[in-house]
Design a protein around this motif. Structure first.
Motif, PDB file in Angstrom:
ATOM      1  N   HIS A 468       0.827  -1.214   0.000  1.00 53.75           N
ATOM      2  CA  HIS A 468       0.000   0.000   0.000  1.00 53.75           C
ATOM      3  C   HIS A 468       0.861   1.264   0.000  1.00 53.75           C
ATOM      4  O   HIS A 468       0.719   2.134  -0.867  1.00 53.75           O
ATOM      5  CB  HIS A 468      -0.922  -0.010   1.229  1.00 53.75           C
ATOM      6  CG  HIS A 468      -1.733   1.246   1.374  1.00 53.75           C
ATOM      7  ND1 HIS A 468      -1.276   2.367   2.046  1.00 53.75           N
ATOM      8  CD2 HIS A 468      -2.976   1.561   0.931  1.00 53.75           C
ATOM      9  CE1 HIS A 468      -2.184   3.324   2.003  1.00 53.75           C
ATOM     10  NE2 HIS A 468      -3.244   2.850   1.348  1.00 53.75           N
ATOM     11  N   SER A 469       1.776   1.402   0.970  1.00 52.11           N
ATOM     12  CA  SER A 469       2.566   2.615   1.102  1.00 52.11           C
ATOM     13  C   SER A 469       3.907   2.282   1.736  1.00 52.11           C
ATOM     14  O   SER A 469       4.081   1.209   2.332  1.00 52.11           O
ATOM     15  CB  SER A 469       1.821   3.669   1.928  1.00 52.11           C
ATOM     16  OG  SER A 469       1.381   3.124   3.157  1.00 52.11           O
ATOM     17  N   LEU A 471       7.651   4.039   3.680  1.00 56.14           N
ATOM     18  CA  LEU A 471       8.485   5.096   4.242  1.00 56.14           C
ATOM     19  C   LEU A 471       9.939   4.692   4.028  1.00 56.14           C
ATOM     20  O   LEU A 471      10.310   3.534   4.262  1.00 56.14           O
ATOM     21  CB  LEU A 471       8.217   5.276   5.735  1.00 56.14           C
ATOM     22  CG  LEU A 471       6.870   5.887   6.132  1.00 56.14           C
ATOM     23  CD1 LEU A 471       6.649   5.699   7.625  1.00 56.14           C
ATOM     24  CD2 LEU A 471       6.830   7.370   5.777  1.00 56.14           C
ATOM     25  N   ASN A 500       6.338   1.762  -7.489  1.00 53.61           N
ATOM     26  CA  ASN A 500       5.224   2.068  -8.401  1.00 53.61           C
ATOM     27  C   ASN A 500       4.734   0.809  -9.100  1.00 53.61           C
ATOM     28  O   ASN A 500       3.528   0.612  -9.283  1.00 53.61           O
ATOM     29  CB  ASN A 500       5.661   3.099  -9.437  1.00 53.61           C
ATOM     30  CG  ASN A 500       5.793   4.495  -8.862  1.00 53.61           C
ATOM     31  OD1 ASN A 500       5.389   4.755  -7.732  1.00 53.61           O
ATOM     32  ND2 ASN A 500       6.365   5.403  -9.629  1.00 53.61           N
ATOM     33  N   CYS A 504       2.635   0.636  -4.802  1.00 49.96           N
ATOM     34  CA  CYS A 504       2.958   1.028  -3.444  1.00 49.96           C
ATOM     35  C   CYS A 504       3.456   2.474  -3.471  1.00 49.96           C
ATOM     36  O   CYS A 504       4.413   2.791  -4.187  1.00 49.96           O
ATOM     37  CB  CYS A 504       4.038   0.101  -2.880  1.00 49.96           C
ATOM     38  SG  CYS A 504       4.462   0.380  -1.148  1.00 49.96           S
ATOM     39  N   THR A 505       2.838   3.352  -2.701  1.00 49.94           N
ATOM     40  CA  THR A 505       3.147   4.777  -2.733  1.00 49.94           C
ATOM     41  C   THR A 505       4.202   5.137  -1.698  1.00 49.94           C
ATOM     42  O   THR A 505       4.057   4.809  -0.514  1.00 49.94           O
ATOM     43  CB  THR A 505       1.888   5.608  -2.463  1.00 49.94           C
ATOM     44  OG1 THR A 505       0.898   5.288  -3.447  1.00 49.94           O
ATOM     45  CG2 THR A 505       2.189   7.097  -2.515  1.00 49.94           C
ATOM     46  N   LEU A 506       5.264   5.802  -2.143  1.00 51.69           N
ATOM     47  CA  LEU A 506       6.241   6.336  -1.198  1.00 51.69           C
ATOM     48  C   LEU A 506       5.640   7.582  -0.561  1.00 51.69           C
ATOM     49  O   LEU A 506       5.355   8.568  -1.245  1.00 51.69           O
ATOM     50  CB  LEU A 506       7.546   6.678  -1.913  1.00 51.69           C
ATOM     51  CG  LEU A 506       8.667   7.218  -1.014  1.00 51.69           C
ATOM     52  CD1 LEU A 506       9.142   6.147  -0.042  1.00 51.69           C
ATOM     53  CD2 LEU A 506       9.841   7.718  -1.862  1.00 51.69           C
ATOM     54  N   VAL A 507       5.447   7.559   0.759  1.00 54.69           N
ATOM     55  CA  VAL A 507       4.751   8.661   1.435  1.00 54.69           C
ATOM     56  C   VAL A 507       5.680   9.524   2.279  1.00 54.69           C
ATOM     57  O   VAL A 507       5.245  10.544   2.824  1.00 54.69           O
ATOM     58  CB  VAL A 507       3.600   8.126   2.317  1.00 54.69           C
ATOM     59  CG1 VAL A 507       2.520   7.509   1.450  1.00 54.69           C
ATOM     60  CG2 VAL A 507       4.116   7.131   3.351  1.00 54.69           C
ATOM     61  N   GLY A 508       6.947   9.165   2.394  1.00 53.28           N
ATOM     62  CA  GLY A 508       7.862   9.970   3.191  1.00 53.28           C
ATOM     63  C   GLY A 508       9.081   9.187   3.580  1.00 53.28           C
ATOM     64  O   GLY A 508       9.339   8.093   3.064  1.00 53.28           O
TER      65      GLY A 508
END
Length: 721
Positions: A468-469, A471, A500, A504-508
């Motif tokens: 999903h995401s 860090l 990508n 999966c999103t890189l959020v920080g």
């Protein structure tokens, strides 16, 4: 510890000039200079020995320079990619994998390729002699089935075409009809006596020589010249050299064939930051496209590149008026030509040429190793990747008495010891979370970013969750801020490419400076179906692995610079293979138990699966899939520094005395960075599971089975053959 750098010198192409520049820099490193070599192949052919290899006089490894080892010796980054674009204003290169590389100083030694577009049909129906890797592949196919090409034509009767025709005649014999076709005369530019000596040898070998016959068209099975179609089975194209199209597209001054115009200091006429040598360089007074010039240019190029990085004075390159040409004529024969002296021929010329060529290649043997062999000293340099992981016994000891607060909504955490944590989140949703972090095994940010992301994603796939995401936690070496920025951009670009692809999103994240590059990712996943775990395996099930073993050993060999380029190619391909497709392939065929193979090696992770499932296992050593070259490294004593810790798992194994010295045992405990999945499946689902995994591109291999565990004893692994 990484030395501080403040200037990026990028070499594009693995030609003779760059090979010699790297060799020099391996012996005399320059403080503050960071080197990068971009070349698509780990091996580059030495042109002087290539005809001898084709004729059968040399093995392939004797005729190729291992660029990956040479780069390692020079402490240079090696990028196995092709350049697509050059922007001299931004000082930036675009590579074929989407990566962008910035430079302070650039050097080009990308050679030349035959012009396939000047004759209709040549690109579709002829085999160019360059790039050599593509040509060699077609050559191997021809040797495997000589009957598929009884009529072979070589177009272009310069030195390269002439030597190729002679090699064909030597290797394929009288059963193959060979013709050598020239738009002008045989060996244009050579003295009459040299042409006469070569002509005699070609005719004796049965080669048909066709001169003053420009080829008008190439079609399927036909070559058209002198107004007539000629039946052919295979056409080799050795004429009309041109430069890669991206050189002229860069806007830098180039000649009519696309070669970069340079001055006497090998510097581009359009940019003081760009240099060129070898065939891709175009001088005010044109030079023949011959390897001898590239070899002679190398010392001048090295000096001038260093002058460019330091702001010093550049020295001119002064080409010799005449050079010695030694042409292979097949059958251990050769012709020597150097005006104004008369040409000579005979077996003694071949022996002379052989000594010269072997002496050149000997320069690239016994390269210095940046890292010594693995010592017993615990304070010595350690392996990177998952070879840097804390051992299982140390980790278990630290966690044994840890008093963590237990929440009702945590389904799997430290106590369960699974691949990732499972947390019930907001009703029926379950969050799967895992973190990985390790130092770089290669000083190449884009590649390392991709592998670090894939490795971190693996635990999520092993639990059957959807990424999903993420860090990021990153550590950059203490270089000049300009170079740090380049590294950070490329590391993140590589990681985001894989994140990508996994949706999966890189959020920080968080970034620090440190002694060496390192990276890790905390991955959040959503569990929408039944979780896979290390529990669930039952006696009588089949054990499958989805990737070959030996990554840790291969990386240890790389760090000590005793690897082989082709073996490293296979290792990098394995590192960059995601476990996502394998997990997706099993969506309708869920395994009974699953884990991924990482730092504790196959046997360490298999023991965990057995302990959680209350079973034992039997493994056939002969079935273990192992990366090429790994067993040879083990026999030479190469292994990861985590080996001693990982080998403690052997205390839980039953091993026949005859197997104790087998190198496969070392591979079975070797730490795997971005390793494959280990699955337990029922026999009823075995064939369907293997077929699904292989359709997904996984190297699925059956290695053994689960068996009943003695209820009073700990889980064991029996190793047999």
């Amino acid at each position: 510890m990484t030395a501080v750098a403040h200037h990026d010198l990028v070499l594009v192409g693995g030609g003779h000039s760059h090979a010699l520049v790297l060799r020099r820099l391996s012996m005399r490193p320059v403080p503050g200079l960071r080197l990068t070599l971009i070349s698509p192949d780990s091996l580059t052919a030495y042109s002087g020995m290539l005809p001898g290899m084709l004729a059968g006089h040399y093995q392939r490894h004797e005729t190729h320079i291992d660029l990956s080892r040479l780069s390692r010796a020079a402490d240079a980054r090696w990028l196995p990619q092709r350049v697509l674009e050059l922007d001299p204003v931004q000082r930036r290169l675009l590579l074929d994998n989407g990566d962008q590389v910035e430079y302070d100083t650039l050097s080009l030694d990308v050679g030349a390729t035959p012009d396939l577009d000047s004759v209709p049909g040549a690109r579709a129906h002829a085999v160019p002699v360059k790039p050599v890797a593509t040509f060699e592949q077609r050559w191997r196919h021809l040797l495997a089935d000589p009957t598929a090409a009884r009529r072979v034509a070589v177009v272009g009767a310069g030195a390269g075409g002439t030597e190729l025709a002679a090699a064909l005649a030597q290797r394929l014999g009288a059963t193959t009809e060979i013709q050598l076709i020239s738009a002008s005369e045989l060996l244009p530019g050579y003295p009459d006596r040299a042409r006469s000596l070569i002509r005699k040898r070609l005719l004796t070998a049965g080669v048909r020589i066709v001169e003053q016959a420009p080829v008008q068209r190439v079609s399927e099975g036909q070559l058209h010249y002198n107004g007539q179609p000629q039946e052919v089975d295979l056409v080799f194209w050795c004429t009309g050299a041109r430069a890669p199209a991206w050189l002229a597209a860069s806007g830098l001054p180039c000649d009519e064939r696309g070669f970069l115009r340079v001055d006497s200091t090998l510097t581009s006429l359009g940019s003081p930051h760009v240099h060129a040598a070898g065939d891709c360089a175009s001088f005010p007074s044109p030079l023949p496209k011959a390897g001898v010039y590239a070899v002679r240019q190398a010392p001048v190029l090295a000096d001038n590149l260093l002058a460019a990085t330091r702001g010093g004075h550049k020295r001119p390159y002064r080409p010799q008026r005449h050079f010695l040409s030694l042409l292979s004529a097949g059958a251990g024969d050769a012709v020597a030509s150097r005006p104004p002296w008369p040409a000579l021929a005979g077996p003694w010329i071949w022996r002379w040429k052989d000594r010269i060529d072997r002496a050149f290649m000997k320069r690239f043997e016994n390269l210095p190793a940046p890292m010594p062999a693995a010592p017993a000293d615990s304070d010595a340099m350690h392996c990177a990747g998952c070879g840097a992981k804390v051992g299982a016994a140390t980790l278990n000891h630290a966690l044994a008495d840890l008093q963590t607060r237990v929440r009702d909504d945590i389904e799997a955490g430290v106590a369960q010891g699974d691949d990732a944590a499972v947390i019930r989140w907001s009703g029926q949703h379950r969050l799967v979370q895992s973190v990985d972090y390790f130092p770089a095994f290669m000083d190449e940010p884009y590649l390392f970013g991709r592998v670090a992301a894939l490795h971190s994603l693996s635990d999520i796939y092993a639990m059957n969750a959807d990424p999903h995401s993420a860090l990021a936690t990153l550590c950059l070496p203490r270089h000049h801020p300009r170079l740090q920025g380049r590294d950070l951009r490329r590391l993140l670009a590589g990681a985001v490419e894989e994140l990508n692809r996994a949706s999966c999103t890189l959020v920080g994240g968080h970034t620090i400076e440190g002694p060496e590059m390192a990276a890790g990712f905390t991955i959040n996943g959503a569990l929408t179906a039944a979780a896979w775990s290390k529990e669930g395996a039952r006696p009588g099930q089949v054990l499958i692995v989805t990737k070959p073993l030996g990554i840790g050993i291969q990386l240890a060999a790389w760090m000590r610079n005793v690897h082989r380029g082709p073996d490293l190619d296979a290792t990098l391909a394995t590192l960059l293979q995601s476990n996502g497709p394998a997990r997706a392939a099993l969506s309708t065929l869920p395994p009974s138990a699953c884990t991924d193979i990482t730092g504790f090696g196959l046997l360490g992770h298999l023991l965990e699966l057995c302990q959680h499932s209350q079973v034992s296992a039997r493994i056939d050593l002969n079935t273990l899939p192992i990366l090429p070259g790994t067993l040879a490294h083990i026999r030479r004593g190469i292994h990861s520094t985590l080996r001693d810790s990982n080998d403690q798992v052997l205390g839980h194994c039953e091993i026949a005395p005859a197997l104790l010295g087998r190198p496969e045992l070392v591979a079975a405990t070797d730490p795997q960075t971005s390793g494959g999945l280990l699955l337990a499946v029922t026999r009823e689902r075995l064939e369907a599971t293997l077929a699904a995994l292989r359709r997904a591109g996984a190297d699925a291999t059956v290695i053994g089975e689960t068996v009943v565990k003695n209820h009073k004893a700990a889980a064991t692994i029996t190793l047999h053959e």
